[in-house]
Design an enzyme around this catalytic site. Sequence first.
Site, PDB file in Angstrom:
ATOM      1  N   LYS A  78      36.699  38.203  42.450  1.00 19.97           N
ATOM      2  CA  LYS A  78      37.420  37.004  42.043  1.00 19.97           C
ATOM      3  C   LYS A  78      36.389  35.995  41.535  1.00 19.97           C
ATOM      4  CE  LYS A  78      41.363  34.499  43.799  1.00 19.97           C
ATOM      5  NZ  LYS A  78      42.254  34.580  42.646  1.00 19.97           N
TER       6      LYS A  78
HETATM    7  N1  PMP Z   1      45.367  39.383  40.018  1.00 15.28           N
HETATM    8  C1  PMP Z   1      44.692  38.263  39.739  1.00 15.28           C
HETATM    9  C2  PMP Z   1      43.966  38.166  38.453  1.00 15.28           C
HETATM   10  C3  PMP Z   1      44.672  37.198  40.665  1.00 15.28           C
HETATM   11  O1  PMP Z   1      44.009  36.075  40.393  1.00 15.28           O
HETATM   12  C4  PMP Z   1      45.394  37.313  41.872  1.00 15.28           C
HETATM   13  C5  PMP Z   1      45.412  36.167  42.853  1.00 15.28           C
HETATM   14  N2  PMP Z   1      44.327  36.219  43.733  1.00 15.28           N
HETATM   15  C6  PMP Z   1      46.079  38.508  42.112  1.00 15.28           C
HETATM   16  C7  PMP Z   1      46.043  39.534  41.175  1.00 15.28           C
HETATM   17  C8  PMP Z   1      46.815  38.718  43.403  1.00 15.28           C
HETATM   18  O2  PMP Z   1      45.883  38.846  44.452  1.00 15.28           O
HETATM   19  P1  PMP Z   1      46.254  38.405  45.934  1.00 15.28           P
HETATM   20  O3  PMP Z   1      47.502  39.099  46.298  1.00 15.28           O
HETATM   21  O4  PMP Z   1      45.093  38.851  46.739  1.00 15.28           O
HETATM   22  O5  PMP Z   1      46.395  36.926  45.922  1.00 15.28           O
END
Ligand code: PMP
Length: 300
Positions: free
Chosen positions: A153
Amino acid sequence: MEETEFIWMDGKMIPWKDAKIHVLSHTLHYGGGVFEGVRFYNTSKGPAVFRLKEHTKRLFNSSKSFQMKVDFTEEEINNAIIETVKINKVESGYIRPLIFFGYGKMGLNPAGADINIVIAVWPWGSYLGEKPIKVKIPEIIRVHPESTHSHSKITGNYANSILASLEIKDAGYDEALLLDYKGDIAEGPGENFFIVKDGKLQTPILGNILPGITRESIMQVARDEGCEIVEKVITSQDAKDADEAFFTGTAAEITAIGQIDDVSIGDGKMGPITTKLKTIYTDIITGKNIKYIDWLTVVN
Ligand code: PMP
């Protein structure tokens, strides 16, 4: 954004208004930061953080992409997150941990810049609303997995998400649904994507998408409910032919998709499997489903 009282910065609680950095901080210029989005919910035992350890683990894994030397352990960050929720006296909301290259170095090699960590908390309701949303496949595609670390991230990866969001909002849609470099469905700008076809769930394979913690949670819940789920290549035609479609994400939670481009998904309403999973998810995050109680860390 609703302000709260304190932000945790490098080990200290700082008043919200004083949590500032220098304009020549490295990450502000080049996008080399890593972050998390975490939610906490009001439960009968007080505020509880959803999948705290998994988020902190992903944060530390993301930091390895940039070889950041973090002065805190995962456990210390877990405790700092809990402290920040507690001190701000918010019942439910969003948590934003961010590790970034700070002041002291310009030029692309960040070696020599300070490594700073902040944790902010604020009340935040539904991200995409409760009704099925309209999504559009933008011209811009997800960044090639060999051009970045898709599984991390990284703040700079979100330039791609911002461009996609701006592109589709001008056309009157709620959210983008990005294709990968092969032309298959990847994910939303901040969400993972699922479809339901003939009673079975399908979601894009890992490799070009963020391994979402909500994605993983929903896959586990679906399996526990006896619903077949496969990770596979999903084309845009597969997506448009689906019986149901939805996004998952910490911010988006489970958001039904009623339309992709100009094609209605099913009858455009939230379908039965999406409804069932959303109901179970809501019970889990609010501590009403004992089976998944380990996914919650009560803040007390
Ligand atoms: N894809 C992207 C590009 C994201 O930024 C997120 C948010 N974190 C997600 C998927 C979903 O991830 P999560 O369920 O861990 O929040």
